[in-house]
Design a protein around this motif. Structure first.
Motif, PDB file in Angstrom:
ATOM      1  N   TYR A 160      54.692  36.082  -7.722  1.00 26.18           N
ATOM      2  CA  TYR A 160      53.478  36.057  -8.559  1.00 26.18           C
ATOM      3  C   TYR A 160      53.778  35.329  -9.874  1.00 26.18           C
ATOM      4  CZ  TYR A 160      49.633  38.170 -11.364  1.00 26.18           C
ATOM      5  OH  TYR A 160      48.541  38.387 -12.170  1.00 26.18           O
ATOM      6  N   TYR A 161      54.875  35.694 -10.531  1.00 22.57           N
ATOM      7  CA  TYR A 161      55.232  35.061 -11.808  1.00 22.57           C
ATOM      8  C   TYR A 161      55.849  33.678 -11.595  1.00 22.57           C
ATOM      9  CZ  TYR A 161      53.866  39.250 -14.223  1.00 22.57           C
ATOM     10  OH  TYR A 161      53.104  40.285 -14.711  1.00 22.57           O
ATOM     11  N   ASP A 162      56.456  33.470 -10.427  1.00 24.65           N
ATOM     12  CA  ASP A 162      57.015  32.162 -10.105  1.00 24.65           C
ATOM     13  C   ASP A 162      55.900  31.120 -10.027  1.00 24.65           C
ATOM     14  OD1 ASP A 162      59.413  30.729  -9.605  1.00 24.65           O
ATOM     15  OD2 ASP A 162      58.865  30.565  -7.495  1.00 24.65           O
ATOM     16  N   ARG A 163      54.759  31.520  -9.429  1.00 30.46           N
ATOM     17  CA  ARG A 163      53.615  30.603  -9.342  1.00 30.46           C
ATOM     18  C   ARG A 163      53.065  30.262 -10.721  1.00 30.46           C
ATOM     19  NH1 ARG A 163      53.066  33.656  -4.757  1.00 30.46           N
ATOM     20  NH2 ARG A 163      51.704  35.229  -5.685  1.00 30.46           N
ATOM     21  N   LEU A 164      53.257  31.167 -11.679  1.00 30.76           N
ATOM     22  CA  LEU A 164      52.828  30.911 -13.056  1.00 30.76           C
ATOM     23  C   LEU A 164      53.918  30.193 -13.870  1.00 30.76           C
ATOM     24  CD1 LEU A 164      51.263  34.437 -13.799  1.00 30.76           C
ATOM     25  CD2 LEU A 164      50.008  32.315 -13.367  1.00 30.76           C
ATOM     26  N   GLU A 165      55.032  29.865 -13.188  1.00 31.32           N
ATOM     27  CA  GLU A 165      56.201  29.233 -13.826  1.00 31.32           C
ATOM     28  C   GLU A 165      56.747  30.095 -14.955  1.00 31.32           C
ATOM     29  OE1 GLU A 165      55.041  25.217 -14.795  1.00 31.32           O
ATOM     30  OE2 GLU A 165      55.072  24.625 -12.682  1.00 31.32           O
ATOM     31  N   LYS A 166      56.802  31.407 -14.679  1.00 25.15           N
ATOM     32  CA  LYS A 166      57.303  32.352 -15.686  1.00 25.15           C
ATOM     33  C   LYS A 166      58.412  33.235 -15.123  1.00 25.15           C
ATOM     34  CE  LYS A 166      53.196  32.719 -18.547  1.00 25.15           C
ATOM     35  NZ  LYS A 166      52.397  33.621 -19.360  1.00 25.15           N
ATOM     36  N   SER A 167      59.071  32.787 -14.052  1.00 20.80           N
ATOM     37  CA  SER A 167      60.111  33.628 -13.448  1.00 20.80           C
ATOM     38  C   SER A 167      61.491  33.014 -13.659  1.00 20.80           C
ATOM     39  CB  SER A 167      59.843  33.807 -11.958  1.00 20.80           C
ATOM     40  OG  SER A 167      59.911  32.558 -11.310  1.00 20.80           O
ATOM     41  N   TYR A 168      62.459  33.895 -13.900  1.00 20.39           N
ATOM     42  CA  TYR A 168      63.845  33.487 -14.092  1.00 20.39           C
ATOM     43  C   TYR A 168      64.729  34.437 -13.290  1.00 20.39           C
ATOM     44  CZ  TYR A 168      62.095  30.862 -18.115  1.00 20.39           C
ATOM     45  OH  TYR A 168      61.395  29.996 -18.927  1.00 20.39           O
ATOM     46  N   SER A 169      65.794  33.897 -12.704  1.00 18.53           N
ATOM     47  CA  SER A 169      66.780  34.717 -12.001  1.00 18.53           C
ATOM     48  C   SER A 169      68.090  34.660 -12.755  1.00 18.53           C
ATOM     49  CB  SER A 169      67.001  34.211 -10.577  1.00 18.53           C
ATOM     50  OG  SER A 169      65.907  34.522  -9.774  1.00 18.53           O
ATOM     51  N   VAL A 170      68.712  35.831 -12.885  1.00 18.18           N
ATOM     52  CA  VAL A 170      69.996  35.923 -13.586  1.00 18.18           C
ATOM     53  C   VAL A 170      70.971  36.649 -12.666  1.00 18.18           C
ATOM     54  CG1 VAL A 170      71.163  37.084 -15.513  1.00 18.18           C
ATOM     55  CG2 VAL A 170      69.019  35.870 -15.910  1.00 18.18           C
ATOM     56  N   ASP A 171      72.183  36.123 -12.557  1.00 10.35           N
ATOM     57  CA  ASP A 171      73.215  36.769 -11.741  1.00 10.35           C
ATOM     58  C   ASP A 171      73.539  38.134 -12.352  1.00 10.35           C
ATOM     59  OD1 ASP A 171      75.405  37.495 -10.250  1.00 10.35           O
ATOM     60  OD2 ASP A 171      76.633  35.747 -10.764  1.00 10.35           O
ATOM     61  N   GLY A 172      73.337  39.199 -11.552  1.00  8.51           N
ATOM     62  CA  GLY A 172      73.558  40.561 -12.048  1.00  8.51           C
ATOM     63  C   GLY A 172      74.946  41.094 -11.770  1.00  8.51           C
ATOM     64  N   LEU A 173      75.888  40.202 -11.388  1.00  7.67           N
ATOM     65  CA  LEU A 173      77.268  40.625 -11.137  1.00  7.67           C
ATOM     66  C   LEU A 173      78.152  40.211 -12.300  1.00  7.67           C
ATOM     67  CD1 LEU A 173      77.720  39.711  -7.362  1.00  7.67           C
ATOM     68  CD2 LEU A 173      77.258  41.944  -8.352  1.00  7.67           C
ATOM     69  N   GLY A 174      79.179  41.005 -12.537  1.00  8.32           N
ATOM     70  CA  GLY A 174      80.099  40.724 -13.635  1.00  8.32           C
ATOM     71  C   GLY A 174      80.134  41.892 -14.600  1.00  8.32           C
ATOM     72  N   THR A 175      80.757  41.680 -15.736  1.00  2.00           N
ATOM     73  CA  THR A 175      80.805  42.748 -16.742  1.00  2.00           C
ATOM     74  C   THR A 175      79.434  42.879 -17.406  1.00  2.00           C
ATOM     75  OG1 THR A 175      81.424  41.278 -18.558  1.00  2.00           O
ATOM     76  CG2 THR A 175      83.234  42.199 -17.231  1.00  2.00           C
ATOM     77  N   ILE A 176      79.212  43.998 -18.063  1.00  2.62           N
ATOM     78  CA  ILE A 176      77.955  44.213 -18.788  1.00  2.62           C
ATOM     79  C   ILE A 176      77.750  43.086 -19.799  1.00  2.62           C
ATOM     80  CG2 ILE A 176      76.851  45.712 -20.512  1.00  2.62           C
ATOM     81  CD1 ILE A 176      78.080  48.107 -18.942  1.00  2.62           C
ATOM     82  N   GLU A 177      78.829  42.689 -20.459  1.00  3.37           N
ATOM     83  CA  GLU A 177      78.745  41.642 -21.490  1.00  3.37           C
ATOM     84  C   GLU A 177      78.379  40.291 -20.880  1.00  3.37           C
ATOM     85  OE1 GLU A 177      81.304  43.778 -21.155  1.00  3.37           O
ATOM     86  OE2 GLU A 177      80.875  45.038 -22.918  1.00  3.37           O
ATOM     87  N   GLU A 178      78.979  39.975 -19.718  1.00  3.62           N
ATOM     88  CA  GLU A 178      78.698  38.690 -19.057  1.00  3.62           C
ATOM     89  C   GLU A 178      77.228  38.607 -18.642  1.00  3.62           C
ATOM     90  OE1 GLU A 178      83.120  37.849 -17.074  1.00  3.62           O
ATOM     91  OE2 GLU A 178      81.595  38.954 -15.940  1.00  3.62           O
ATOM     92  N   ILE A 179      76.719  39.708 -18.084  1.00  4.13           N
ATOM     93  CA  ILE A 179      75.313  39.731 -17.651  1.00  4.13           C
ATOM     94  C   ILE A 179      74.396  39.627 -18.865  1.00  4.13           C
ATOM     95  CG2 ILE A 179      73.535  41.082 -16.436  1.00  4.13           C
ATOM     96  CD1 ILE A 179      76.027  42.407 -14.932  1.00  4.13           C
ATOM     97  N   ALA A 180      74.738  40.363 -19.929  1.00  4.48           N
ATOM     98  CA  ALA A 180      73.942  40.319 -21.163  1.00  4.48           C
ATOM     99  C   ALA A 180      73.899  38.901 -21.722  1.00  4.48           C
ATOM    100  CB  ALA A 180      74.529  41.285 -22.199  1.00  4.48           C
ATOM    101  N   HIS A 181      75.029  38.198 -21.670  1.00  8.35           N
ATOM    102  CA  HIS A 181      75.105  36.820 -22.179  1.00  8.35           C
ATOM    103  C   HIS A 181      74.131  35.916 -21.420  1.00  8.35           C
ATOM    104  CE1 HIS A 181      76.928  33.395 -24.180  1.00  8.35           C
ATOM    105  NE2 HIS A 181      77.056  32.805 -23.005  1.00  8.35           N
ATOM    106  N   ARG A 182      74.059  36.099 -20.096  1.00  9.47           N
ATOM    107  CA  ARG A 182      73.123  35.297 -19.278  1.00  9.47           C
ATOM    108  C   ARG A 182      71.673  35.607 -19.644  1.00  9.47           C
ATOM    109  NH1 ARG A 182      76.288  37.501 -14.344  1.00  9.47           N
ATOM    110  NH2 ARG A 182      78.260  36.428 -14.652  1.00  9.47           N
ATOM    111  N   LEU A 183      71.375  36.887 -19.849  1.00  8.52           N
ATOM    112  CA  LEU A 183      70.011  37.276 -20.238  1.00  8.52           C
ATOM    113  C   LEU A 183      69.651  36.722 -21.612  1.00  8.52           C
ATOM    114  CD1 LEU A 183      69.925  40.983 -19.007  1.00  8.52           C
ATOM    115  CD2 LEU A 183      68.484  39.146 -18.165  1.00  8.52           C
TER     116      LEU A 183
END
Length: 198
Positions: A160-183
């Motif tokens: 639904y949000y992808d069709r609105l060009e408002k979707s992002y995927s972030v790799d949820g693996l790794g340390t909490i800090e690594e994931i936070a950095h991607r977000l």
């Protein structure tokens, strides 16, 4: 104002990452689970309405949930933005949230999904079950069923949000800090886009 939907299957780390984003960007966290607990505990009119469905073993209708969300949004004075956690779970809820944001002269800037494999989710939730006391985190079959419900009912919200060009995927693996950095990279990008438009 930046409004984000933090998205992903159970056990993907949404709660952990939401806490970090709130602190870094001054956003307000809106979790439907917290809203239900608050309204039920305080026996509000919306809590009473929700309870009539829950007592019958029925799902609380979207319009009741949206009213709870709207009340929570309205009580915030000049927020930097919101992180929606646990909502929307269906296309109908995504439509309702869009209408709610329009009424507030605002919008959802992005849905950000934490990508985590099924095996990793099962492993994380079983581990969490050892300390959380949550019975639904202690049984692999129950966890698997929750993932299936997410894939069937909730995952389409990404499209639904992808069709609105408002979707992002972030790799949820790794340390909490690594994931936070991607977000942070995604949200910093959204802030830059907003600054360019204003």
């Amino acid at each position: 104002m930046i409004n984000i939907i933090l998205f992903g299957p159970p056990g993907s780390g949404k709660g952990t990452q939401a806490a970090i984003l709130i602190e870094k960007y001054g956003l307000e966290h809106i979790s439907t689970g917290d809203l239900f607990r608050y309204n039920l505990k305080n026996d509000t009119e919306l809590g009473k309405e929700a309870r009539t469905f829950m007592d019958k073993g029925m799902l609380v209708p979207d319009d009741v949930t949206i009213k709870m969300l709207e009340a929570r949004v309205l009580e915030s004075k000049d927020p930097a933005g919101f992180i929606f956690d646990g909502f929307p779970r269906t296309i109908a809820q995504a439509d309702a949230l869009m209408d709610l944001m329009k009424r507030q002269s605002s919008e959802i800037n992005a849905l950000v999904k934490l990508e985590v494999s099924r095996d990793e989710i099962i492993s994380r939730l079983l581990e969490r079950g050892k300390t959380s006391g949550r019975t639904d985190d202690q049984n692999e079959q129950t966890i698997s069923k929750r993932i299936d419900v997410y894939l069937e009912e909730t995952a389409p919200v990404f499209g639904y949000y992808d069709r609105l060009e408002k979707s992002y995927s972030v790799d949820g693996l790794g340390t909490i800090e690594e994931i936070a950095h991607r977000l942070h990279a995604v949200i910093d990008h959204l802030c830059e886009l907003q600054n360019e438009e204003s």
